[in-house]
Design a protein around this motif. Sequence first.
Motif, PDB file in Angstrom:
ATOM      1  N   ILE A   7       6.600 -26.663  23.600  1.00  0.00           N
ATOM      2  CA  ILE A   7       5.264 -27.250  23.647  1.00  0.00           C
ATOM      3  C   ILE A   7       4.496 -26.613  24.804  1.00  0.00           C
ATOM      4  CG2 ILE A   7       6.135 -29.215  25.024  1.00  0.00           C
ATOM      5  CD1 ILE A   7       3.190 -29.312  22.496  1.00  0.00           C
ATOM      6  N   VAL A   8       3.318 -26.106  24.525  1.00  0.00           N
ATOM      7  CA  VAL A   8       2.492 -25.450  25.533  1.00  0.00           C
ATOM      8  C   VAL A   8       1.200 -26.259  25.654  1.00  0.00           C
ATOM      9  CG1 VAL A   8       1.394 -23.310  26.257  1.00  0.00           C
ATOM     10  CG2 VAL A   8       3.499 -23.237  24.901  1.00  0.00           C
ATOM     11  N   GLY A   9       1.029 -26.913  26.806  1.00  0.00           N
ATOM     12  CA  GLY A   9      -0.039 -27.879  26.985  1.00  0.00           C
ATOM     13  C   GLY A   9       0.548 -29.266  26.796  1.00  0.00           C
ATOM     14  N   ILE A  10       0.858 -29.948  27.903  1.00  0.00           N
ATOM     15  CA  ILE A  10       1.573 -31.231  27.803  1.00  0.00           C
ATOM     16  C   ILE A  10       0.661 -32.362  28.286  1.00  0.00           C
ATOM     17  CG2 ILE A  10       3.809 -32.362  28.202  1.00  0.00           C
ATOM     18  CD1 ILE A  10       4.977 -29.700  28.979  1.00  0.00           C
ATOM     19  N   GLY A  11      -0.551 -32.384  27.727  1.00  0.00           N
ATOM     20  CA  GLY A  11      -1.462 -33.497  27.968  1.00  0.00           C
ATOM     21  C   GLY A  11      -1.192 -34.598  26.960  1.00  0.00           C
ATOM     22  N   THR A  12      -2.179 -35.447  26.734  1.00  0.00           N
ATOM     23  CA  THR A  12      -2.002 -36.591  25.840  1.00  0.00           C
ATOM     24  C   THR A  12      -1.595 -36.165  24.442  1.00  0.00           C
ATOM     25  OG1 THR A  12      -3.651 -37.866  27.074  1.00  0.00           O
ATOM     26  CG2 THR A  12      -3.142 -38.607  24.849  1.00  0.00           C
ATOM     27  N   TRP A  13      -2.300 -35.168  23.877  1.00  0.00           N
ATOM     28  CA  TRP A  13      -1.992 -34.797  22.507  1.00  0.00           C
ATOM     29  C   TRP A  13      -0.697 -33.999  22.412  1.00  0.00           C
ATOM     30  CZ3 TRP A  13      -3.072 -37.027  18.313  1.00  0.00           C
ATOM     31  CH2 TRP A  13      -2.759 -36.423  17.095  1.00  0.00           C
ATOM     32  N   GLY A  14      -0.440 -33.144  23.377  1.00  0.00           N
ATOM     33  CA  GLY A  14       0.822 -32.414  23.377  1.00  0.00           C
ATOM     34  C   GLY A  14       2.006 -33.370  23.399  1.00  0.00           C
ATOM     35  N   ARG A  15       1.916 -34.416  24.181  1.00  0.00           N
ATOM     36  CA  ARG A  15       2.985 -35.413  24.237  1.00  0.00           C
ATOM     37  C   ARG A  15       3.124 -36.150  22.909  1.00  0.00           C
ATOM     38  NH1 ARG A  15       3.115 -37.775  30.378  1.00  0.00           N
ATOM     39  NH2 ARG A  15       2.442 -35.851  31.407  1.00  0.00           N
ATOM     40  N   ASN A  16       2.003 -36.418  22.264  1.00  0.00           N
ATOM     41  CA  ASN A  16       2.036 -37.096  20.964  1.00  0.00           C
ATOM     42  C   ASN A  16       2.773 -36.246  19.925  1.00  0.00           C
ATOM     43  OD1 ASN A  16       1.254 -39.275  19.191  1.00  0.00           O
ATOM     44  ND2 ASN A  16      -0.211 -37.859  18.285  1.00  0.00           N
ATOM     45  N   LEU A  17       2.539 -34.934  19.962  1.00  0.00           N
ATOM     46  CA  LEU A  17       3.227 -34.041  19.027  1.00  0.00           C
ATOM     47  C   LEU A  17       4.736 -34.053  19.289  1.00  0.00           C
ATOM     48  CD1 LEU A  17       0.772 -30.995  18.995  1.00  0.00           C
ATOM     49  CD2 LEU A  17       1.113 -32.666  17.176  1.00  0.00           C
ATOM     50  N   VAL A  18       5.114 -34.005  20.557  1.00  0.00           N
ATOM     51  CA  VAL A  18       6.539 -34.006  20.889  1.00  0.00           C
ATOM     52  C   VAL A  18       7.212 -35.286  20.401  1.00  0.00           C
ATOM     53  CG1 VAL A  18       8.219 -34.045  22.777  1.00  0.00           C
ATOM     54  CG2 VAL A  18       6.287 -32.450  22.857  1.00  0.00           C
ATOM     55  N   THR A  19       6.639 -36.431  20.748  1.00  0.00           N
ATOM     56  CA  THR A  19       7.292 -37.707  20.416  1.00  0.00           C
ATOM     57  C   THR A  19       7.286 -38.000  18.922  1.00  0.00           C
ATOM     58  OG1 THR A  19       5.215 -38.910  20.858  1.00  0.00           O
ATOM     59  CG2 THR A  19       6.789 -38.714  22.674  1.00  0.00           C
ATOM     60  N   SER A  20       6.434 -37.330  18.167  1.00  0.00           N
ATOM     61  CA  SER A  20       6.404 -37.571  16.707  1.00  0.00           C
ATOM     62  C   SER A  20       7.664 -37.062  16.018  1.00  0.00           C
ATOM     63  CB  SER A  20       5.166 -36.920  16.090  1.00  0.00           C
ATOM     64  OG  SER A  20       5.270 -35.505  16.068  1.00  0.00           O
ATOM     65  N   VAL A  21       8.337 -36.067  16.626  1.00  0.00           N
ATOM     66  CA  VAL A  21       9.512 -35.480  15.972  1.00  0.00           C
ATOM     67  C   VAL A  21      10.784 -35.522  16.810  1.00  0.00           C
ATOM     68  CG1 VAL A  21       8.127 -33.932  14.551  1.00  0.00           C
ATOM     69  CG2 VAL A  21       8.952 -33.138  16.791  1.00  0.00           C
ATOM     70  N   GLN A  22      10.649 -35.642  18.134  1.00  0.00           N
ATOM     71  CA  GLN A  22      11.833 -35.498  18.991  1.00  0.00           C
ATOM     72  C   GLN A  22      12.870 -36.574  18.696  1.00  0.00           C
ATOM     73  OE1 GLN A  22      12.076 -32.836  20.353  1.00  0.00           O
ATOM     74  NE2 GLN A  22      12.810 -32.801  22.453  1.00  0.00           N
ATOM     75  N   GLY A  23      14.063 -36.138  18.303  1.00  0.00           N
ATOM     76  CA  GLY A  23      15.135 -37.064  17.972  1.00  0.00           C
ATOM     77  C   GLY A  23      14.990 -37.736  16.623  1.00  0.00           C
ATOM     78  N   LYS A  24      13.956 -37.350  15.862  1.00  0.00           N
ATOM     79  CA  LYS A  24      13.699 -37.984  14.565  1.00  0.00           C
ATOM     80  C   LYS A  24      13.756 -36.997  13.406  1.00  0.00           C
ATOM     81  CE  LYS A  24      10.318 -40.868  17.008  1.00  0.00           C
ATOM     82  NZ  LYS A  24       8.863 -41.139  17.171  1.00  0.00           N
TER      83      LYS A  24
END
Length: 337
Positions: A6-23
């Motif tokens: 992930i490149v750019g870890i602001g609000t939306w970058g974090r949302n993208l990560v948590t949408s799939v991480q571990g799922k």
Amino acid sequence: MVRAAIVGIGTWGRNLVTSVQGKSDAIRFVAGATRTPAKATEFCREQGVRLVPAYEQVLADREVDAVVLATPHSQHAEQIIAAARAGKHVFVEKPLSLEPREAEEAVRACAEHRVTLAVGYNWRFQPALNEVRQLFHGGTLGKLLHIEGNFCGPSAYRFAREHWRHDRDEVPAGGMTGRGVHVVDAMLYLAGSHIGSVFAQSDRRVHDFGVDDTTSMLFRFGTGASAYLGTVIATAETWRLQVFGSRGWVEVGDVEHLHTWELKRCLIDPQDVTRKQRPELVTFPKASTERAELEHFAKAAAARQPLAVPGGDEVHNVAVLEAIVRSAAEARRVALS
């Protein structure tokens, strides 16, 4: 399993990560880079993401198969081309770029280096929007005549004067770059045709600084269908898309656009066209569009299948944005080639 950074870890970058991480069985984030690493340290630790000092090091990392860019708009094209040359697949947040020429160069670089490029238009993964598309393709709604859309909210109040989202070069035509491009993409998806001309007006009416807050546009598609779009970013949150066919209309819209939409559908009674019909409400199982778009990208990347291609909707959307800016500045209708 595609290993992503992930490149750019602001609000939306974090949302993208948590949408799939571990799922997800298709994609996992293993690394990340951001301009303000101190603000992302704890988040990366919680998500099992290795924080890397610079984008160049991400591209050199053999443990990374793909990059997910949640960075300022003007950086997209250069970052995509660098990733393609490094052999990394790319998922980039919308818009693809702010310049049509740069957008085309980025898409061609990915094609030449045989890496997959996807753009984050998550509305295409809404079950309701796909239902609308099927209603037209199946003939239920008849011929597409007109589309009306708006995507509004208090974005103008969210960011301080010095934030990049108040930079008129970074965010042209006000709400178009953050919000309106989603609606344009949905229109392209439903119309199955590129936009032939644009007439726009755009103003800043609330602040004495920053981007325009009130922007409205009229479109004409190559098929002859027409459309209206409004983006007001100094008001309460709302969005809506209503699509008119020769046999009826459909409508989606609410306050929150990231949840699973409901759909209203109203058809003409062919036996009595004067009879006023009550709309039917159609609901769909809950789904995450962010997870769906990232998994779609990951599966295409694993198979080395192209998504965004030269001359495609993603590039055309950038050309539409440029035409909107030009039309508003020159107070005239602008034709797109």
